[in-house]
Design an enzyme around this catalytic site. Sequence first.
Site, PDB file in Angstrom:
ATOM      1  CE  LYS B 117     -22.862 -46.528 -88.620  1.00 52.12           C
ATOM      2  NZ  LYS B 117     -23.810 -45.500 -87.902  1.00 52.12           N
ATOM      3  CD  GLU B 201     -28.310 -56.608 -86.640  1.00 54.16           C
ATOM      4  OE1 GLU B 201     -27.578 -55.902 -87.537  1.00 54.16           O
ATOM      5  OE2 GLU B 201     -28.724 -55.275 -86.082  1.00 54.16           O
ATOM      6  CG  HIS B 236     -28.710 -40.466 -82.280  1.00 51.60           C
ATOM      7  ND1 HIS B 236     -28.905 -41.860 -82.157  1.00 51.60           N
ATOM      8  CD2 HIS B 236     -30.184 -40.533 -83.206  1.00 51.60           C
ATOM      9  CE1 HIS B 236     -29.846 -42.428 -82.457  1.00 51.60           C
ATOM     10  NE2 HIS B 236     -30.366 -42.113 -82.635  1.00 51.60           N
ATOM     11  NE  ARG B 293     -15.532 -35.839 -85.549  1.00 45.11           N
ATOM     12  CZ  ARG B 293     -15.586 -36.128 -84.609  1.00 45.11           C
ATOM     13  NH1 ARG B 293     -15.078 -36.300 -83.102  1.00 45.11           N
ATOM     14  NH2 ARG B 293     -17.024 -36.938 -84.322  1.00 45.11           N
TER      15      ARG B 293
END
Lengths: 501, 501, 175, 175
Positions: B117, B201, B236, B293
């Site tokens: 990531k 952030e 998720h 993929r």
Amino acid sequence: MNRPRLLIANRGEIAARIIRACRDLGVSPVAVFSDADRTSLHVRLADAAVHIGPPPARESYLVPEKLIAAAKKTGATFIHPGYGFLAENAAFAQMVIDAGLVWVGPSPGSISAMGSKTASRAKVMAAGVPIVPGMTTPAKDAAEVVAFGEKNGYPLLLKAAAGGGGKGMRVVRSAGEVPAAFARAQSEAKSYFADPAVYAELFVEKSRHVEIQVLGDQTGRIIALGERECSLQRRHQKVLEECPSAAVTPELRARMEKVAVAAARAVDYVSAGTVEFLLAKDGRFFFLEMNTRIQVEHPVTEVVYGVDLVAEMIRIARGEPMSIEMRLEPRGHALQCRIYAEDPARGFAPSPGKIRRLRRPQGPGVRVDSGVEEGDVVPLDYDAMLAKFVIWGKDRDEAIRRARRALGEARVEGIETTIPFFLAMLEDPEFLANDVSTQFLDGWTYQAATETEEQQSAALVAGALDAFERAQGSRPAASGGAGTAGLSPWRTARPTFGVRS
Amino acid sequence: MNRPRLLIANRGEIAARIIRACRDLGVSPVAVFSDADRTSLHVRLADAAVHIGPPPARESYLVPEKLIAAAKKTGATFIHPGYGFLAENAAFAQMVIDAGLVWVGPSPGSISAMGSKTASRAKVMAAGVPIVPGMTTPAKDAAEVVAFGEKNGYPLLLKAAAGGGGKGMRVVRSAGEVPAAFARAQSEAKSYFADPAVYAELFVEKSRHVEIQVLGDQTGRIIALGERECSLQRRHQKVLEECPSAAVTPELRARMEKVAVAAARAVDYVSAGTVEFLLAKDGRFFFLEMNTRIQVEHPVTEVVYGVDLVAEMIRIARGEPMSIEMRLEPRGHALQCRIYAEDPARGFAPSPGKIRRLRRPQGPGVRVDSGVEEGDVVPLDYDAMLAKFVIWGKDRDEAIRRARRALGEARVEGIETTIPFFLAMLEDPEFLANDVSTQFLDGWTYQAATETEEQQSAALVAGALDAFERAQGSRPAASGGAGTAGLSPWRTARPTFGVRS
Amino acid sequence: MKLRARLPASGPKGDVRLEVAHGAPSFRVQLDGRTLAGEAAVFRPGIWSLVFEDGRQIEVSLEPASDGALRVQFGSAILTFDLQDELTALALVSSGRGKTKRADVVAAAMPGRVLKLMVAPGDVVASGQPILVLEAMKMENEVKAPREGVVESVVVAAGQAVSAGEILIRLKSDG
Amino acid sequence: MKLRARLPASGPKGDVRLEVAHGAPSFRVQLDGRTLAGEAAVFRPGIWSLVFEDGRQIEVSLEPASDGALRVQFGSAILTFDLQDELTALALVSSGRGKTKRADVVAAAMPGRVLKLMVAPGDVVASGQPILVLEAMKMENEVKAPREGVVESVVVAAGQAVSAGEILIRLKSDG
């Protein structure tokens, strides 16, 4: 439940198709059924269902009074006729309207104007639609025939005015051949029909059947949605349809669409309809007839143009404008294989019965419209179409490859189907090269795919293992009663229909 | 048989999907199976099949050596990994290549570059791809936070540098709120983590998950094929996907596609891949990660763009250029409902078992990709996805109406599925208004559709009739063994999972 | 277990000897002396998946055909054959029932209604001569004589509904 | 034939009296005194098509649920209820078994593997307290106590595979 109700005066595949369009529009579908269809899929998918009589269609699906009474009983305010049965019956359409119901289709006037082959040709000719050129009175002499050929081109067909059944017909390929042929035709006509009168008509060799989908709404707008190639016919029944036709250029499409809209406009056409043409090799095309209903092959147009013709018919019947606002462009290529309960290995003999297993194909590019599922019985009494495999690909080649895959993935047990026929036809070099005409299937003999040595061994091994397991009593046997019947005795006489492989 | 062979290192739905692409390309598909999958559909559809071990994936589908040995045994020269299992395992891809086989997917280098990531974010940032703005070191004081807010906009999220699990996070909506919030955040960070360091952030409120499909071939060409809206997630896991996203304008699509191609180019991407973005309400978007993929939701792109992504992957692996020559435009709207063997009425508890009845929906706009058919057993050992209902309509509204129709037409017996969940969700006003974010399903409780009085009566009547017929001994009973078990005794204790309705 | 299969093809392939040395799941079957082995599993009654030793997989569906033979479907092809355990086959052959005789009966290939009868007992018919019309699914199907011969009896009447396999007409035996 | 149905809903709807005066095809059923009539047909075992007198059609699928109740599916909805003929129901009620008692057992709602046991015999548990973890389809599912009480016995062991409906834990009866 205050949703409007629509009664489907039909059965099988098209009834299920219309039920789906109803659901998409929030309309409640009502089915009708004969004794043969009590548990058919179209009944089980409907919100209401009304029994309309014994299996013969003339005592059930063809009885206007029963259909209208069923609508009244269930509070249906719309009637959609589907195709076949009473779909092109102007009198029934009028009865529906007279009963205060809404007819989902063209007006009775449009239906009857297009219902007569000769009257409809006269009508569309007046609107500038081309029909096959022919002399309307017998030729006085060979010179008149030459003049006709001069004007319309060759080859010509000389026909006995009093004739029929192909007798006394002669093909003439040039002006030079006319005098001798005319004399021979006259003498044949005289000997066959005691009348020497002969006339000439253009002979359209190796022609295709290409049709244009039209759609009109109550605002008076009429549009065309491209063509369908329907040249593959067996006994005048369409077998496989394509959209677009590989024989039609964009320029030709535009011209055919314009003519089709003119034909529809000539009868103030409302709803979905189809103008059928005969397309010559040189690109000329001639009006055959107009079908004033939804057609079996409508889905190929739907997947290529991204429309829902049945839903549009219902919208239009409700008085709404069609929901197609802009000119639509075709995308990719579609094929439709009509899967019938017929045995191609026995000359397409009907094969009614119970569907013991049904694996419908799925995956990319595959739409299946069918009126049956596993456990359904295909009755003896109606058209034997089980399902339509509608296959889309980005081009004709991809569509054909996907069609082979879908046909190979499908399994039907309990009855025979035309799936093996399509698998064979989709390998035919002329079909693949799109070198077809309406005569194509006349000269085409079905040859079952021969199993490979390996497949044959596998079949024998599986049969032996199944027999072995049954003898051990430890495993389920082949479905459908073999478990109780045990192994078959040698048959002392093969039935007349002979061997299948 | 000299057709090339391709081994599918996967099972279930995606294995069946890849088998279909193989057949469309004239490639012979090879399946692998664990003990749990011996008679699964993907095995029965394949030309060859190799047993690779016991049910647990770590002893079968996750063992590279077994998969490569299976390819060698059957003469397969290609390996397609599908999704899940080893699909994003660079080491496996390398082993396949080292074994002299062709990997149908991106290079091991591309897979590992996107596998981390943090490393992938650094890599794509260098290529000009936006990521969520955040301070890379703790803020010295409130003024530094205000300066950050000046530059990047509000709201901001103040986070403990040493933190995690949401503790010590504070949302700040304007510069005026910063000083007090900063002090509070520091003190909370100190008390929770014994470290007062805090950084800021950008807080992307009510963001969407929107992803871009990319495709690259060995000529170096990389294209984008529009976006997919995947905001509806549970734990998720994506639940329902759409193409296009109703939140994406053509202008935004063009910008996102450009950025996605840049991200793919940063790792010399070959094959199908997906660049996932977080899309803010104001139209800004930020890179999340790239999936190297084919994705579960690829069919919505296929039906809207008219492409076959799995077939393209195989073509590209063969060294051919992709078959997409021109820029493609999206047509209509597609939804995908992932049908799981889970019981929405019991908190989505898994519901493995034998599928006693399966009626797949069909008709216009319906594509079903599934890995099961009637009679299949859904094993306990793997992901519980049974099928994907991929529904196309000319616009989002038509697609939703058709999805309801398809879900209502489907029947699954023997196991519970998420079909009732989708039927409920497709009635949700916020979903219908497209007012969704990735938090949408967190605040959404499944409520089973309540049967009407009439439906309840019908259910009771049918139960009574079935019992009556069984008592008479004249009719088949409810399937699945009730015929032998007879009527159920009153249960003396309801099981812990309680009542379903 | 030893079995005999009779395939529709003529020639040496017509009769096949099978011996099941080992059944499912790990099967071993001798087919005219050649050994075929692999792994077999039943998906649903009558539906088998065979995986041969070389990995080749084939899904085979078995069902009894309307005439008592076994109808085997695999992918694009359908094969119909008779299958009998060897003892029964031998017994039938020795009693004369195992020979493929010329057909003495004309059976309905499908359910339908007899529309029209074109022959009567005593009529001499040629091979391929239409002998009656059977209506099924809105289509008229001409049923033809399977061989030349003499009509022994007409079993059905015009208008009568018949099911598949039902005998319609008998021809005088020629041997 | 008289039957009693017990619906999951509480209130007066909970128990329903049914009487089949006439079965398929022309049915007549009393439902709490109200007469429902129409025409019923079986499509496949357990799958019925009902057409009521007003024309309303509904396809209803019946199958036994894993816990012995009847699971009835129709379109978008699923209804599960107990159904018993009246004599049996009365007998069960008079023997005390017909009352809806508080659960004494915790059964597996699905097949799976017991990952973790969180209670032992003699433990006092609160209603909703996690008592074990069942793994199924790669997901861990916490099984909770259906009521407060005392654990009488733990029937399964960690690592054990269980099928749906299998009893996992017994609570001491409270009456």
